[in-house]
Design an enzyme around this catalytic site. Structure first.
Site, PDB file in Angstrom:
ATOM      1  N   HIS A 253     -13.780 -81.991-121.450  1.00  0.00           N
ATOM      2  CA  HIS A 253     -14.753 -82.604-120.537  1.00  0.00           C
ATOM      3  C   HIS A 253     -15.525 -83.672-121.313  1.00  0.00           C
ATOM      4  CE1 HIS A 253     -17.077 -83.139-117.052  1.00  0.00           C
ATOM      5  NE2 HIS A 253     -17.808 -82.049-117.031  1.00  0.00           N
ATOM      6  N   HIS A 291      -5.895 -89.966-115.422  1.00  0.00           N
ATOM      7  CA  HIS A 291      -6.881 -89.110-114.769  1.00  0.00           C
ATOM      8  C   HIS A 291      -6.281 -88.651-113.444  1.00  0.00           C
ATOM      9  CE1 HIS A 291     -10.470 -87.515-112.922  1.00  0.00           C
ATOM     10  NE2 HIS A 291     -11.134 -87.686-114.043  1.00  0.00           N
ATOM     11  N   ASP A 332     -13.041 -92.346-120.715  1.00  0.00           N
ATOM     12  CA  ASP A 332     -13.317 -91.919-122.091  1.00  0.00           C
ATOM     13  C   ASP A 332     -12.930 -93.017-123.079  1.00  0.00           C
ATOM     14  OD1 ASP A 332     -14.223 -89.212-121.472  1.00  0.00           O
ATOM     15  OD2 ASP A 332     -12.159 -88.838-120.878  1.00  0.00           O
TER      16      ASP A 332
END
Length: 388
Positions: A253, A291, A332
């Site tokens: 996460h 994702h 990210d």
């Protein structure tokens, strides 16, 4: 026996699902079926066979309600009703507004007002809570300790007005900001300006503002769901935020940025393609790519990278990874790239993620409190047989 292909053309997907093309495309836009461009013809898409078969089985009524509930926990159907945010049509929406468009001009405080359905708050801590043994603590340790100190003394949230809880949330977020950044005269500034001042990077202020807005919420991700479960018990606002922050620390996460930074270091040392191939050879997940909710590419990533000129190592890593994996870079990757461009501290991506997401957690806590319901799923027992 030949293994069936993982990716199917539209005709085969539609035949399996027995639906119209519009239904297939809607499932893709909602993140229920992963898709990627066909290498042989980029104008066409291929669809993940496992996702298609899962939807097809549901359509034919072959799954029990128990199986549906089980799959919902893993990127499946929504498990809670929420009006806070959603991912649809490849975009992130905050109460019906495109988050990427909001990132062009809004502050985190503006987004908090939108998600909390209130005036934009001010994230300032006026209370002084004694927290021991924090002088040598990392910023994350200090943040966890600060919220834990509040959680130990703040009253339960159940039965208190929405306005009181909003004010308490703003103060708790201010407490976390003080712990992560240190108390400063800039505490009255918008949070992105305070971050720029704390890190002595005034030119990074607008990029920080954009990142905070893009990270404010992301529907029922792991930390948000955890915060909602805590909220459903009537726990204090600080306890809910502490639950969210604790969950965020996991490497799958909020901690994913550390893995991206490690991959970038490997790319700088041995070259981008060798680094990607080595990670794949060791079965290490590449947190920088893909994702499940954005089969055509993470919209937040594109919005954050729009104002950034990627350093060569990042540009090469992006090209090599997208070529070898067939997946686009994600948020990210963008956070780590932005931090590198502006020479921010190593923990800056996580700090940005944590401070931004407190706004979304609060919105979900308020929404959960309004339902008055306890979140209490049942378990499918797989242990030893009963003995009598």
């Amino acid at each position: 026996m030949t293994k069936p292909p993982l990716w199917l053309p539209a005709a085969e997907a539609l035949e399996l699902m027995q639906v119209r093309p519009q239904t297939l495309y809607a499932s893709v836009s909602r993140g229920r079926i992963r898709a990627k461009p066909d290498a042989a013809d980029p104008r066409r898409s291929l669809y993940n066979r496992d996702d298609v078969q899962r939807i097809a089985a549901r359509t034919r009524g072959r799954r029990s309600s128990e199986a549906v509930a089980s799959e919902a926990i893993q990127w499946g159907e929504p498990v809670l009703s929420s009006g806070v945010s959603t991912v649809a049509e490849g975009r992130l929406w905050y109460r019906g507004q495109d988050a990427c468009l909001l990132a062009e001009h809004a502050t985190l405080e503006d987004v908090a007002g939108l998600l909390w359905e209130s005036a934009p708050p001010r994230f300032a801590c006026t209370a002084s809570l004694p927290v021991s043994n924090t002088k040598q603590a990392t910023s994350l340790q200090a943040g966890l300790l600060a919220l834990a100190a509040r959680a130990a003394v703040d009253p339960p949230s159940r039965g208190r007005s929405r306005a009181v809880l909003q004010a308490e949330a703003a103060e708790a977020i201010g407490t976390l900001a003080n712990a992560l950044l240190g108390p400063a005269s800039s505490a009255a500034l918008p949070l992105h300006a305070r971050l720029a001042a704390a890190w002595r990077r005034p030119k990074a202020a607008d990029a920080l503002r954009r990142a905070l807005v893009l990270m404010a919420d992301h529907e029922l991700n792991a930390s948000t769901f955890a915060a909602r479960v805590t909220a459903s018990t009537g726990a204090s606002m600080a306890a809910c935020l502490l639950t969210g922050l604790s969950t965020l620390t996991g490497p799958l996460h909020g901690g994913a940025a550390a893995a991206v930074q490690a991959l970038v270091r490997s790319a700088a040392a041995s070259g981008s393609e060798p680094a990607v191939r080595e990670w794949l050879a060791h079965d290490r997940p590449l947190a920088a790519f893909g994702h499940p909710l954005y089969p055509q590419g993470d919209a937040r990533c594109a919005a954050l990278l729009a104002g950034i000129e990627l350093p060569p190592v990042f540009a090469e890593l992006r090209a090599a990874g997208e070529r070898l994996l067939g997946e686009a870079v994600n948020i990210d990757f963008a956070l780590v790239a932005m931090a590198a461009v502006h020479k921010l501290p190593a923990d800056a991506p996580f700090t940005l993620f944590a401070l931004a997401r407190t706004v979304g957690w609060t919105a979900h806590v308020l929404e959960q409190q309004a339902t008055g319901q306890l979140i209490r799923p049942r378990a499918r027992y797989t242990g030893p047989e009963f003995t009598r």
